[in-house]
Design a protein around this motif. Structure first.
Motif, mmCIF file in Angstrom:
data_model
loop_
_atom_site.group_PDB
_atom_site.id
_atom_site.type_symbol
_atom_site.label_atom_id
_atom_site.label_comp_id
_atom_site.label_asym_id
_atom_site.label_seq_id
_atom_site.Cartn_x
_atom_site.Cartn_y
_atom_site.Cartn_z
ATOM 1 N N TRP A 92 0.946 -1.078 -0.135
ATOM 2 C CA TRP A 92 -0.097 0.057 0.082
ATOM 3 C C TRP A 92 0.999 1.187 0.183
ATOM 4 N N ASP A 93 0.567 2.214 -0.818
ATOM 5 C CA ASP A 93 1.534 3.333 -1.122
ATOM 6 C C ASP A 93 0.593 4.600 -1.080
ATOM 7 N N GLU A 94 0.495 5.153 -0.142
ATOM 8 C CA GLU A 94 -0.316 6.517 0.098
ATOM 9 C C GLU A 94 -0.292 7.582 -1.076
ATOM 10 N N ASN A 95 1.147 7.594 -1.530
ATOM 11 C CA ASN A 95 1.613 8.579 -2.368
ATOM 12 C C ASN A 95 0.811 8.587 -3.623
ATOM 13 N N ILE A 96 0.358 7.291 -3.965
ATOM 14 C CA ILE A 96 -0.284 7.230 -5.418
ATOM 15 C C ILE A 96 -1.529 7.523 -5.249
ATOM 16 N N ILE A 97 -2.405 7.174 -4.208
ATOM 17 C CA ILE A 97 -3.651 7.478 -3.944
ATOM 18 C C ILE A 97 -4.116 8.943 -3.524
ATOM 19 N N MET A 103 -5.702 14.948 -5.138
ATOM 20 C CA MET A 103 -6.340 15.680 -4.126
ATOM 21 C C MET A 103 -6.449 17.250 -4.254
ATOM 22 N N VAL A 104 -5.552 17.953 -5.016
ATOM 23 C CA VAL A 104 -5.470 19.329 -5.097
ATOM 24 C C VAL A 104 -5.877 19.922 -6.695
ATOM 25 N N ILE A 105 -5.070 19.266 -7.670
ATOM 26 C CA ILE A 105 -5.142 19.792 -8.909
ATOM 27 C C ILE A 105 -6.427 19.451 -9.728
ATOM 28 N N ALA A 106 -6.664 18.081 -9.554
ATOM 29 C CA ALA A 106 -8.166 17.762 -10.253
ATOM 30 C C ALA A 106 -9.081 18.305 -9.710
ATOM 31 N N PRO A 107 -9.457 18.463 -8.440
ATOM 32 C CA PRO A 107 -10.845 19.233 -7.867
ATOM 33 C C PRO A 107 -10.620 20.729 -8.109
ATOM 34 N N ILE A 108 -9.796 21.408 -8.261
ATOM 35 C CA ILE A 108 -9.516 22.754 -8.680
ATOM 36 C C ILE A 108 -9.698 22.999 -10.051
ATOM 37 N N MET A 109 -9.377 21.812 -11.131
ATOM 38 C CA MET A 109 -9.825 22.017 -12.378
ATOM 39 C C MET A 109 -11.384 21.801 -12.619
#
Length: 124
Positions: A92-97, A103-109
Motif C-alpha cells: 500500500w502506497d499512500e502517495n499514489i492514491i 487531491m488538489v489539482i484535479a478538484p480545482i480543475m
C-alpha cells in the motif's frame, strides 16, 4: 296560389337589397395531362411572400466557446483524478492514491470548469 312576396327585413344603411342574386358557380377542374411532368406553380410567388424574420439567438459565439472550454476543463479534471492502481497488490502506497494531483489539482480543475460554465451561461 298567392302572389305574395316573401317577408324580408328592410335594408339598413349601406345595404342594398338584391331581388335576384346570381348563383355562385363552382370552379371547373383543370384538364388532366396524363404523362406530363410539368409542375404547376402555386399562385404565391417568392416576390409576394413576406421575408422571414431572423431570430436572435440566446447565446453568441463567445458563449459557446466558453461552454466548450468549461467542458474540457471538467473532462481534464476527471482524467487527472483517474488512475491510482497499486503496482503490487500486497503493498500500500499512500502517495499514489493521495498525491497532490488527485487531491488538489484535479478538484480545482473541476470547480474551475463549473465556474467557467456558469460564467458562459450568464454572460451576455
Amino acid at each position: 296560389m298567392s302572389t305574395k312576396k316573401p317577408n324580408r327585413k328592410p335594408a339598413g344603411p349601406g345595404r342594398q337589397e338584391k331581388e335576384n342574386p346570381t348563383p355562385r358557380t363552382q370552379p371547373t377542374a383543370r384538364p388532366s395531362t396524363a404523362g406530363s411532368t410539368e409542375r404547376v406553380r402555386s399562385s404565391t410567388t417568392a416576390s409576394t411572400r413576406t421575408p422571414r424574420v431572423k431570430k436572435e439567438l440566446i447565446f453568441n459565439r463567445n458563449n459557446y466557446i466558453l461552454l466548450g472550454a468549461a467542458g474540457l476543463a471538467m473532462a481534464l479534471g476527471v482524467i487527472l483524478m483517474s488512475g491510482g492502481s497499486m503496482p503490487d497488490p500486497n503493498t500500500w502506497d499512500e502517495n499514489i492514491i493521495y498525491g497532490p494531483r488527485r487531491m488538489v489539482i484535479a478538484p480545482i480543475m473541476m470547480l474551475g470548469g463549473v465556474v467557467l460554465g456558469i460564467v458562459a451561461i450568464f454572460r451576455k
